[in-house]
Design an enzyme around this catalytic site. Structure first.
Site, PDB file in Angstrom:
ATOM      1  N   LYS A  63       0.846  -1.207   0.000  1.00 35.53           N
ATOM      2  CA  LYS A  63       0.000   0.000   0.000  1.00 35.53           C
ATOM      3  C   LYS A  63       0.880   1.257   0.000  1.00 35.53           C
ATOM      4  CE  LYS A  63      -3.771  -2.402   2.362  1.00 35.53           C
ATOM      5  NZ  LYS A  63      -4.430  -2.695   3.640  1.00 35.53           N
ATOM      6  N   GLN A 107      -4.406  -1.696   9.860  1.00 38.56           N
ATOM      7  CA  GLN A 107      -4.350  -2.995   9.190  1.00 38.56           C
ATOM      8  C   GLN A 107      -4.947  -4.082  10.087  1.00 38.56           C
ATOM      9  OE1 GLN A 107      -3.442  -3.429   6.000  1.00 38.56           O
ATOM     10  NE2 GLN A 107      -3.820  -5.623   6.104  1.00 38.56           N
ATOM     11  N   ASP A 130     -11.032   2.900   4.536  1.00 37.13           N
ATOM     12  CA  ASP A 130     -11.385   1.477   4.393  1.00 37.13           C
ATOM     13  C   ASP A 130     -12.880   1.296   4.170  1.00 37.13           C
ATOM     14  OD1 ASP A 130      -9.350  -0.471   4.462  1.00 37.13           O
ATOM     15  OD2 ASP A 130      -9.006  -0.136   6.600  1.00 37.13           O
TER      16      ASP A 130
HETATM   17  N1  GUN Z   1      -6.809  -6.752   6.232  1.00 36.37           N
HETATM   18  C1  GUN Z   1      -7.131  -7.448   5.119  1.00 36.37           C
HETATM   19  N2  GUN Z   1      -7.733  -6.639   4.218  1.00 36.37           N
HETATM   20  C2  GUN Z   1      -7.788  -5.413   4.780  1.00 36.37           C
HETATM   21  C3  GUN Z   1      -8.279  -4.151   4.333  1.00 36.37           C
HETATM   22  O1  GUN Z   1      -8.822  -3.995   3.234  1.00 36.37           O
HETATM   23  N3  GUN Z   1      -8.137  -3.118   5.204  1.00 36.37           N
HETATM   24  C4  GUN Z   1      -7.583  -3.260   6.432  1.00 36.37           C
HETATM   25  N4  GUN Z   1      -7.492  -2.185   7.229  1.00 36.37           N
HETATM   26  N5  GUN Z   1      -7.100  -4.424   6.872  1.00 36.37           N
HETATM   27  C5  GUN Z   1      -7.209  -5.487   6.045  1.00 36.37           C
END
Ligand code: GUN
Length: 298
Positions: A63, A107, A130
């Site tokens: 990311k 995350q 998110d």
């Molecule tokens: N863990 C797995 N996918 C995601 C996501 O799209 N966002 C976040 N914050 N954690 C994740």
């Protein structure tokens, strides 16, 4: 070649997530360059990683690389696995109050002992890139503008890019999570598909899936959906990311079996996963625009 030979040899069209994600990211990059000229500022995404889970570390790294490519400032906050809930809450409060921060991503999953629901609800909905906050999900349900969860929004972008018709079609979503299955169903419904949500207690799951024109697999079981679940010619979208014993990444769909029956299909990797990250970039620029009252957020 005879028609019979053609049909036996036919395999599904591949829905290329990498190519589509590159298009989305290029559009975001241009938008940010324009916004920088107008405002002198760039969007900033704060990413909070708690603990040392290798998969989470790798997702956050990817990311951050995406941010760099499109011109988003990525701020990393790495906390140790034994951090207290109070400390984590205090960091989120600080990021909520920081006018330089436009988006906040914590995350998931969090280490045992930390309350994910508390964390999700603590993030300012204006910075909820998110799209997990109850306000974001409530606005989605009510058909109001707001942050959409990145994975289901990425699936919609793929379906649109490949011209997959949704109006009046039967879309079946396998999985009912808050971050994929439920919002996915609402986004498909918003586009006038007739939507069925299936789950682990659904009776005769293969039979229900075989009625789908568009099948979205988000079950979290490696290669569970094979050709016997698919109507000939259907579009199959694989949201799954699973690791086999030898470390290979596979989806929820048995790709080789399914591609012989489906009309179009996403691969894993190179399908939905890369789109999720591209939509995170788009959500972050949209959060910036709304907070600065510029661009499309003006
Ligand atoms: N863990 C797995 N996918 C995601 C996501 O799209 N966002 C976040 N914050 N954690 C994740």
């Amino acid at each position: 070649m005879s028609e019979a030979t053609l049909s036996t040899d036919a395999t599904a069209r591949i829905i290329d997530g990498r190519e589509t994600a590159a298009l989305v990211k290029e559009e975001v990059r241009l938008r940010i360059a324009q916004l920088r000229e107008e405002t002198g500022a760039s969007p900033c995404l704060a990413m909070v990683l708690v603990g040392e889970d290798p998969a989470s570390q790798s997702y956050v790294r990817m990311k951050a690389r995406d941010c760099e490519q499109v011109g988003i400032i990525a701020r990393d906050h790495h906390l140790s696995a034994d951090v207290s809930q109070e400390h984590l809450d205090a960091l989120i409060d600080e990021l909520n109050a920081d006018a330089q921060v436009n988006g906040i991503l914590v995350q998931m999953p969090l280490p045992v002992g930390l309350d994910e629901e508390e964390v999700v609800e603590r993030i300012d909905p204006a910075k909820d890139v998110d799209g997990f906050h109850p306000v974001s999900l409530g606005r989605l349900l009510r058909g109001l503008p707001g942050m959409r969860p990145c994975t289901p929004a990425g699936v919609m972008a793929l379906l649109d890019q490949y011209g997959i018709e949704l109006e009046g079609k039967h879309a079946v979503v396998v999985g009912r999570s808050n971050i994929v299955g439920k919002p996915q169903a609402i986004l498909l419904l918003e586009r006038n598909a007739t939507v069925t949500i299936c789950h682990s207690r659904t009776c005769d799951l293969p039979a229900v899936c075989r009625t789908a024109d568009v099948l979205v697999a988000a079950v979290g079981h490696a290669q569970m959906i094979d050709a016997s679940y698919i109507k000939p010619g259907a579009t199959v979208i694989d949201v799954g990311i699973n690791r086999t014993e030898d470390g290979t990444m596979v989806g929820d769909v048995d790709f080789e079996s399914a591609r012989a029956v489906a009309g179009a299909i996403t691969p894993v990797p190179g399908g939905v996963g890369v789109m999720t990250r591209a939509l995170l970039m788009r959500n972050t620029v949209e959060a910036f625009e709304t907070q600065q009252s510029v661009g499309k957020g003006a």
